[in-house]
Write a protein that holds these residues in place. Structure first.
Motif, PDB file in Angstrom:
ATOM      1  N   VAL A  11       0.851  -1.181   0.000  1.00 48.38           N
ATOM      2  CA  VAL A  11       0.000   0.000   0.000  1.00 48.38           C
ATOM      3  C   VAL A  11       0.890   1.236   0.000  1.00 48.38           C
ATOM      4  O   VAL A  11       1.744   1.401   0.843  1.00 48.38           O
ATOM      5  CB  VAL A  11      -0.938   0.011   1.228  1.00 48.38           C
ATOM      6  N   LEU A  12       0.667   2.122  -0.963  1.00 50.77           N
ATOM      7  CA  LEU A  12       1.590   3.232  -1.181  1.00 50.77           C
ATOM      8  C   LEU A  12       0.968   4.599  -0.920  1.00 50.77           C
ATOM      9  O   LEU A  12       1.459   5.593  -1.421  1.00 50.77           O
ATOM     10  CB  LEU A  12       2.081   3.202  -2.637  1.00 50.77           C
ATOM     11  N   GLY A  13      -0.093   4.678  -0.158  1.00 44.19           N
ATOM     12  CA  GLY A  13      -0.751   5.963  -0.035  1.00 44.19           C
ATOM     13  C   GLY A  13      -1.356   6.404  -1.349  1.00 44.19           C
ATOM     14  O   GLY A  13      -1.378   7.581  -1.691  1.00 44.19           O
ATOM     15  N   ASP A  14      -1.873   5.431  -2.120  1.00 46.27           N
ATOM     16  CA  ASP A  14      -2.333   5.714  -3.477  1.00 46.27           C
ATOM     17  C   ASP A  14      -3.608   6.532  -3.520  1.00 46.27           C
ATOM     18  O   ASP A  14      -4.086   6.877  -4.593  1.00 46.27           O
ATOM     19  CB  ASP A  14      -2.558   4.401  -4.240  1.00 46.27           C
ATOM     20  N   ASP A  15      -4.173   6.858  -2.360  1.00 46.53           N
ATOM     21  CA  ASP A  15      -5.383   7.655  -2.349  1.00 46.53           C
ATOM     22  C   ASP A  15      -5.086   9.146  -2.497  1.00 46.53           C
ATOM     23  O   ASP A  15      -6.004   9.951  -2.630  1.00 46.53           O
ATOM     24  CB  ASP A  15      -6.170   7.409  -1.050  1.00 46.53           C
ATOM     25  N   GLN A  16      -3.805   9.530  -2.508  1.00 42.97           N
ATOM     26  CA  GLN A  16      -3.426  10.932  -2.665  1.00 42.97           C
ATOM     27  C   GLN A  16      -3.016  11.175  -4.111  1.00 42.97           C
ATOM     28  O   GLN A  16      -2.155  10.489  -4.645  1.00 42.97           O
ATOM     29  CB  GLN A  16      -2.289  11.293  -1.706  1.00 42.97           C
ATOM     30  N   TYR A  17      -3.645  12.159  -4.728  1.00 43.65           N
ATOM     31  CA  TYR A  17      -3.460  12.400  -6.158  1.00 43.65           C
ATOM     32  C   TYR A  17      -2.326  13.388  -6.404  1.00 43.65           C
ATOM     33  O   TYR A  17      -2.386  14.538  -5.975  1.00 43.65           O
ATOM     34  CB  TYR A  17      -4.762  12.934  -6.765  1.00 43.65           C
ATOM     35  N   CYS A  18      -1.298  12.933  -7.099  1.00 39.61           N
ATOM     36  CA  CYS A  18      -0.181  13.791  -7.465  1.00 39.61           C
ATOM     37  C   CYS A  18       0.719  13.001  -8.407  1.00 39.61           C
ATOM     38  O   CYS A  18       0.452  11.835  -8.706  1.00 39.61           O
ATOM     39  CB  CYS A  18       0.598  14.268  -6.243  1.00 39.61           C
ATOM     40  N   ASP A  19       1.792  13.622  -8.863  1.00 37.16           N
ATOM     41  CA  ASP A  19       2.720  12.932  -9.762  1.00 37.16           C
ATOM     42  C   ASP A  19       4.169  13.098  -9.355  1.00 37.16           C
ATOM     43  O   ASP A  19       5.070  12.740 -10.124  1.00 37.16           O
ATOM     44  CB  ASP A  19       2.509  13.414 -11.197  1.00 37.16           C
TER      45      ASP A  19
END
Length: 292
Positions: A116-124
């Motif tokens: 789980v990579l904190g994928d709920d936060q949107y950025c690049d």
């Protein structure tokens, strides 16, 4: 039981004079920027080798939960992390081909589970100076860029496709490092990883027009192919932006691989999507060990 040793592979002719070398553990292979490592930054660009995902057989797919079994991805990430000594926590984001930056202030903001990579936060892109956290971005033709500042000990991982490159995301990352940690561009070192490159990556007039509108020297990035189309060099585009931001050219290292050309080593969305329907994802990571 003795653990499998980590092996350094330095005799690949493709890497001669590039500043990169291969590291391998139990069949998993990663590409390491030696200069970043010498500056104290653990780093790697993953390959498709040594995993358990069917993309194709035994692939090291590290993301894309809608196209692979989550347990495959968890196991592949566990194997990938074995390339590095010590205990690491991964921090990442849900990538949207934009130019927003996530600042990781502490290990608590990352995930203790390697899947789980904190994928709920949107950025690049991600920046941090937190020890034992690996910032990770995911690619399958887009340009991954790792930045390290040996003075402030801050670091960044950046996902730069054509949209991110045209939005100058790498410059935004450098500005965030300066604002959050006092980093100076002239102190930074950069590793630009494997990506779809000018030998293979053809784009249409929509992309060409955006670059020519935003960058006066954009014509240098294109090799015309057919009417309204050209091949684009995104690695060089990002190198130019790093230099314009104040970095020294000698501190920028470019991996000598195109993901579309070396589909044996790397996933390529443009090569594989129409063939297999599902495409694996690579991961590029950077971090520092210990306390500072």
């Amino acid at each position: 039981m003795m653990s499998t040793p980590i092996e350094m592979i330095t005799d690949d002719p493709a890497l001669e004079s590039s500043g990169f070398y291969w590291r391998e553990h139990a069949g998993v292979r990663g590409l390491i920027c030696a200069a970043l490592e010498e500056d104290g930054f653990t780093n790697a660009f993953s390959t498709r080798i040594g995993g358990i995902s069917p993309m194709t057989e035994n692939s090291l797919n590290l993301a894309g939960f809608n196209e692979d079994d989550p347990e495959n991805i968890y196991e592949n990430r566990r194997r990938f992390l074995k390339l590095f000594a010590g205990n690491w926590t991964l921090a990442g984001c849900w990538q949207v081909h934009g130019a927003d930056i996530r600042v990781v202030h502490s290990a608590a903001e990352a995930s203790p589970r390697p899947g789980v990579l904190g994928d709920d936060q949107y950025c690049d892109a991600l920046v941090s100076d937190t020890a034992n956290v690996l910032l990770g971005v995911k690619t399958a033709d887009c340009v991954p860029i790792l930045l390290g500042d040996p003075v402030s000990r801050a670091f960044a991982a950046v996902h730069a496709g054509w949209r991110g490159t045209s939005a100058s995301i790498i410059k935004h990352a450098i500005e965030t490092l300066a604002r959050e940690y006092g980093s100076r561009a002239e102190h930074l070192r950069a590793a630009i990883g494997p990506a779809a490159n000018v030998c293979c990556y053809e784009v249409g007039s929509d992309v060409i027009d955006v670059f020519k509108e935003r960058f006066p020297q954009a014509g240098q990035l294109f090799q015309p192919t057919r009417d309204g189309h050209a091949r684009i060099d995104l690695q060089t585009a990002n190198r130019h932006q790093l230099i314009e931001a104040g970095m020294s050219a000698e501190r920028i290292h470019i991996a000598p691989f195109c993901t579309m050309d070396r589909n044996d080593l790397f996933f390529s969305y443009r090569r594989e999507k129409h063939l297999h329907g599902r495409v694996g994802r690579l991961m590029s990571v950077i971090g520092t060990a210990g306390s500072h």
